[in-house]
Design an enzyme around this catalytic site. Structure first.
Site, PDB file in Angstrom:
ATOM      1  N   GLY A 165    -105.317  91.293 -36.592  1.00 46.37           N
ATOM      2  CA  GLY A 165    -104.393  90.379 -35.927  1.00 46.37           C
ATOM      3  C   GLY A 165    -104.951  89.753 -34.660  1.00 46.37           C
ATOM      4  N   GLU A 200    -105.003  76.762 -39.761  1.00 44.41           N
ATOM      5  CA  GLU A 200    -104.142  76.868 -40.938  1.00 44.41           C
ATOM      6  C   GLU A 200    -102.750  76.390 -40.590  1.00 44.41           C
ATOM      7  OE1 GLU A 200    -103.911  80.905 -42.379  1.00 44.41           O
ATOM      8  OE2 GLU A 200    -105.741  80.671 -43.535  1.00 44.41           O
ATOM      9  N   HIS A 208     -95.739  88.779 -46.524  1.00 45.91           N
ATOM     10  CA  HIS A 208     -97.125  89.195 -46.716  1.00 45.91           C
ATOM     11  C   HIS A 208     -97.155  90.073 -47.965  1.00 45.91           C
ATOM     12  CE1 HIS A 208    -101.146  90.856 -45.321  1.00 45.91           C
ATOM     13  NE2 HIS A 208    -100.792  91.680 -46.304  1.00 45.91           N
ATOM     14  N   ARG A 291    -112.314  97.079 -48.647  1.00 43.23           N
ATOM     15  CA  ARG A 291    -112.281  98.516 -48.328  1.00 43.23           C
ATOM     16  C   ARG A 291    -110.943  99.063 -48.776  1.00 43.23           C
ATOM     17  NH1 ARG A 291    -108.498  97.987 -44.473  1.00 43.23           N
ATOM     18  NH2 ARG A 291    -108.705  96.245 -43.029  1.00 43.23           N
ATOM     19  N   VAL A 294    -105.089 101.050 -45.033  1.00 44.05           N
ATOM     20  CA  VAL A 294    -104.215 102.077 -44.447  1.00 44.05           C
ATOM     21  C   VAL A 294    -103.020 102.342 -45.374  1.00 44.05           C
ATOM     22  CG1 VAL A 294    -102.639 102.537 -42.517  1.00 44.05           C
ATOM     23  CG2 VAL A 294    -104.898 101.544 -42.079  1.00 44.05           C
ATOM     24  N   ARG A 337     -95.695 103.474 -40.594  1.00 45.25           N
ATOM     25  CA  ARG A 337     -96.837 103.817 -39.738  1.00 45.25           C
ATOM     26  C   ARG A 337     -96.290 104.363 -38.426  1.00 45.25           C
ATOM     27  NH1 ARG A 337    -101.722  99.443 -40.079  1.00 45.25           N
ATOM     28  NH2 ARG A 337    -101.524  98.914 -42.287  1.00 45.25           N
TER      29      ARG A 337
HETATM   30  P1  ADP Z   1    -106.198  89.863 -39.811  1.00 44.22           P
HETATM   31  O1  ADP Z   1    -107.489  89.897 -40.565  1.00 44.22           O
HETATM   32  O2  ADP Z   1    -106.379  89.763 -38.326  1.00 44.22           O
HETATM   33  O3  ADP Z   1    -105.253  90.931 -40.233  1.00 44.22           O
HETATM   34  P2  ADP Z   1    -104.813  87.890 -41.501  1.00 44.22           P
HETATM   35  O4  ADP Z   1    -105.388  86.594 -41.858  1.00 44.22           O
HETATM   36  O5  ADP Z   1    -104.814  88.947 -42.558  1.00 44.22           O
HETATM   37  O6  ADP Z   1    -105.534  88.443 -40.172  1.00 44.22           O
HETATM   38  O7  ADP Z   1    -103.345  87.690 -40.990  1.00 44.22           O
HETATM   39  C1  ADP Z   1    -102.581  88.746 -40.422  1.00 44.22           C
HETATM   40  C2  ADP Z   1    -101.122  88.367 -40.364  1.00 44.22           C
HETATM   41  O8  ADP Z   1    -100.950  87.180 -39.567  1.00 44.22           O
HETATM   42  C3  ADP Z   1    -100.516  88.021 -41.713  1.00 44.22           C
HETATM   43  O9  ADP Z   1    -100.083  89.151 -42.414  1.00 44.22           O
HETATM   44  C4  ADP Z   1     -99.359  87.139 -41.272  1.00 44.22           C
HETATM   45  O10 ADP Z   1     -98.306  87.921 -40.798  1.00 44.22           O
HETATM   46  C5  ADP Z   1     -99.924  86.376 -40.111  1.00 44.22           C
HETATM   47  N1  ADP Z   1    -100.490  85.088 -40.577  1.00 44.22           N
HETATM   48  C6  ADP Z   1    -101.758  84.853 -40.996  1.00 44.22           C
HETATM   49  N2  ADP Z   1    -101.913  83.565 -41.389  1.00 44.22           N
HETATM   50  C7  ADP Z   1    -100.725  82.964 -41.205  1.00 44.22           C
HETATM   51  C8  ADP Z   1    -100.212  81.627 -41.412  1.00 44.22           C
HETATM   52  N3  ADP Z   1    -100.997  80.654 -41.873  1.00 44.22           N
HETATM   53  N4  ADP Z   1     -98.904  81.383 -41.109  1.00 44.22           N
HETATM   54  C9  ADP Z   1     -98.096  82.350 -40.617  1.00 44.22           C
HETATM   55  N5  ADP Z   1     -98.520  83.612 -40.394  1.00 44.22           N
HETATM   56  C10 ADP Z   1     -99.805  83.927 -40.680  1.00 44.22           C
END
Ligand code: ADP
Length: 445
Positions: A165, A200, A208, A291, A294, A337
C-alpha cells in the site's frame, strides 16, 4: 523430497512453514535476528542460526547472511515466506547460484510481476483486462495531465515497484496532480529505490478480489477460487474471506478459468495470487503476487489443500498431482488479521504478553507465534495473529467468528481484537455489502 529447509522469515508465517515441513518429514532451520532469539519458530525449529541485529536490513533482508546460514546448516532449499526477500528476484537468483532451491517462482517471473507496469502490460497481452491508466511510467507533469484528462479524475498515482500500500496517492484535480506525483516519486524512491510511477483511474466502489493459483512450471495451473479482501485500511487488508459474497458460481468459474489460462501461458511455477478490482461486474487486474499470501489460510479452509505443502512439493520437482476437478470448495472461511496496535488509534503496541488464551473448537484455526511471556519486538510488521474460522455457510461462519473473537485473550499489549469484534456486528458486514473504501468511509477508520 528435501531433507532440510531454511525458513528465511519470522513470526506466524515462519511457524506456518515449519509446521508444513514437519508434517512432510523435512527438518527446519530457523534464521533469526537477535531480537527474535525467543520466538516460537526459533524454539520449534530443528536448528537455528542467528543472522544479525534487530533491524530487518541487517538480518531478514540480509541475503548474504541468510546464504551463509544455509551453508552452515547444509540445507537443500530456502522458503522466503511473505514480505522480506520473498519477491526479490536478485535474492532468488543468488539462492539458485549457490546451489539451493528457492521455494517460489523463477527469478524472471518475480522480476516481471515486481514491476507493476511491466506486469500490467504482460497480463494485458495474456488476455486479462487491467485498470485503465497510463501505458507505461509517467515521466513529466504534462503527460500526467493529459492521461488523467483522458481517463477522468480522480486518478491514483502508483509506484511501479510499490507494495504494502506504499507509494500510492489519489489526485482529485489537475491542480493537485503535480504535487501528488512528486510525493509518490519521493516515497517510491525512499521505500523501493525506484521512483518510477504510473497512473490509474481511481475506482469509486470496487471490491478487491484475488484468485489463488498453483502452477507446475510447465503450463499446468489450477486455481482455488477467490478471496475477497475488500475490508482494508490504508490499502492494507484487515479481514479476508472466501468465497466472495459478491460472486456467483458462474462468475467464479469464469474468472478462475481466465486466470489459469493466462498464467498457464506464462508457464508459472509455484503459488501465486492474481489480484483484481471488481466493479460493475468487471474484473480489472492490479497486480500479481509471486509468493504465498498472508491470507492463504481462507483458501486452505474451503479447499482442504495445504498450499505450503504443495508449494514445497512443486519446488522439489514433484509433479502437480491435483487437477482442477479435484478442487472442490466447501463452506465459508473468514480471516481476521490481529495486529499489535491500539484498536482505535492504531498506535503500535509492542511489548510483553502477560496472558495468552487462543480460541478453539470446530472450524477455528489460529496462525500465531504468540505465547504467554513472549515479548513482541518493536522492529517488525505488527501482525501477531491470524484468526481463521470455517463453517458451512457465511452466517454460521460469522457467528463462529464472533464466538472465537470473544474467547481470544492477548494480555499485556493492545491488539485489534476489539476492532474485529466491532466489525463483525456491522450490518453491512453481515450483508456482505462492502467495498475497498467501506472501512474508511463508512466507519471513519
Ligand atoms: P500494493 O502492492 O501496495 O498492495 P495494489 O496495487 O495491490 O498495491 O493495491 C492495494 C490496494 O489499493 C487495493 O487492494 C485497493 O484497495 C487499492 N487500489 C489499488 N488500485 C486502485 C485503483 N485503481 N482504484 C482504487 N483503489 C485502488
Amino acid at each position: 523430497m528435501f531433507e532440510k529447509v531454511l525458513i528465511a522469515n519470522r513470526g506466524e508465517i515462519a511457524l506456518r512453514i515449519h509446521r508444513a515441513c514437519r508434517e512432510m518429514g523435512i527438518q527446519t532451520v530457523a534464521v533469526h535476528s537477535t531480537a527474535d532469539s525467543d520466538a516460537m519458530h526459533v524454539r520449534l525449529a530443528d536448528e537455528t542460526v542467528c543472522i544479525g541485529p534487530p533491524a530487518s536490513r541487517d538480518s531478514y533482508l540480509n541475503g548474504q547472511a541468510i546464504l551463509s546460514a544455509a551453508t552452515i546448516a547444509g540445507v537443500d532449499a530456502i522458503h522466503p515466506g511473505v514480505g522480506f526477500l520473498s519477491e526479490n528476484a536478485a535474492f532468488a537468483e543468488m539462492v539458485e547460484e549457490h546451489g539451493y532451491v528457492f521455494i517460489g517462482p523463477t527469478p524472471d517471473h518475480i522480476r516481471l510481476m515486481g514491476d507493476k507496469i511491466a506486469a500490467k502490460e504482460a497480463v494485458r497481452e495474456l488476455g486479462l483486462s487491467v485498470v485503465p491508466g497510463s501505458d507505461g511510467p509517467v515521466d513529466n507533469d504534462d503527460d500526467a495531465r493529459r492521461i488523467a484528462e483522458e481517463i477522468g479524475y480522480p486518478v491514483l498515482v502508483k509506484a511501479a515497484s510499490g507494495g504494502g500500500g506504499k507509494g500510492m496517492k489519489v489526485a482529485d484535480t489537475a491542480e493537485t496532480l503535480p504535487a501528488v506525483l512528486a510525493h509518490c516519486r519521493g516515497e517510491a524512491l525512499a521505500s523501493f529505490g525506484d521512483d518510477a510511477v504510473y497512473i490509474e483511474k481511481f475506482l469509486a466502489q470496487p471490491r478487491h478480489i484475488e484468485v489463488q493459483i498453483l502452477g507446475d512450471g510447465f503450463g499446468k495451473v489450477i486455481h482455488f477460487g477467490e478471496r475477497d479482501c475488500s475490508i482494508q485500511r490504508r490499502h492494507q487488508k484487515v479481514i479476508e474471506e472466501a468465497p466472495s459474497p459478491a460472486l456467483d458460481q458462474k462468475t467464479r468459474a469464469a474468472i478462475g478459468a481466465r486466470v489459469t489460462e493466462a498464467v498457464g501461458r506464462l508457464k508459472y511455477r509455484g503459488a501465486g495470487t492474481v489480484e483484481f478490482l471488481f466493479e460493475d461486474g468487471d474484473f480489472h487486474f492490479i497486480e500479481m503476487n509471486t509468493r504465498i499470501q498472508v491470507e492463504h489460510p481462507v483458501s486452505e479452509m474451503i479447499s482442504g489443500v495445504d498450499l505450503i505443502r504443495e508449494q514445497i512439493r512443486i519446488s522439489a520437482g514433484e509433479p502437480l498431482l491435483l487437477e482442477q476437478s479435484d478442487i472442490s470448495l466447501s463452506g465459508h472461511a473468514i480471516e481476521c488479521r490481529v495486529v499489535a496496535e491500539h484498536p482505535e488509534t492504531f498506535a503500535p503496541s509492542p511489548g510483553r504478553i502477560t496472558d495468552y488464551h487462543a480460541p478453539g473448537g470446530l472450524g477455528v484455526r489460529v496462525d500465531s507465534a504468540l505465547y504467554s511471556g513472549y515479548t513482541v519486538p518493536p522492529h517488525y510488521d505488527s501482525l501477531v495473529s491470524k484468526l481463521i474460522v470455517h463453517a458451512d455457510t457465511r452466517d454460521e461462519c460469522v457467528m463462529r467468528l464472533r464466538r472465537a473473537l470473544d474467547e481470544y485473550v492477548i494480555g499485556g499489549i493492545e491488539t485489534t481484537i476489539p476492532l474485529h469484534q466491532r466489525l463483525v456486528l456491522e450490518q453491512d458486514f453481515l450483508d456482505g455489502d462492502y467495498d475497498i473504501h467501506w472501512l474508511e468511509t463508512k466507519l471513519g477508520l
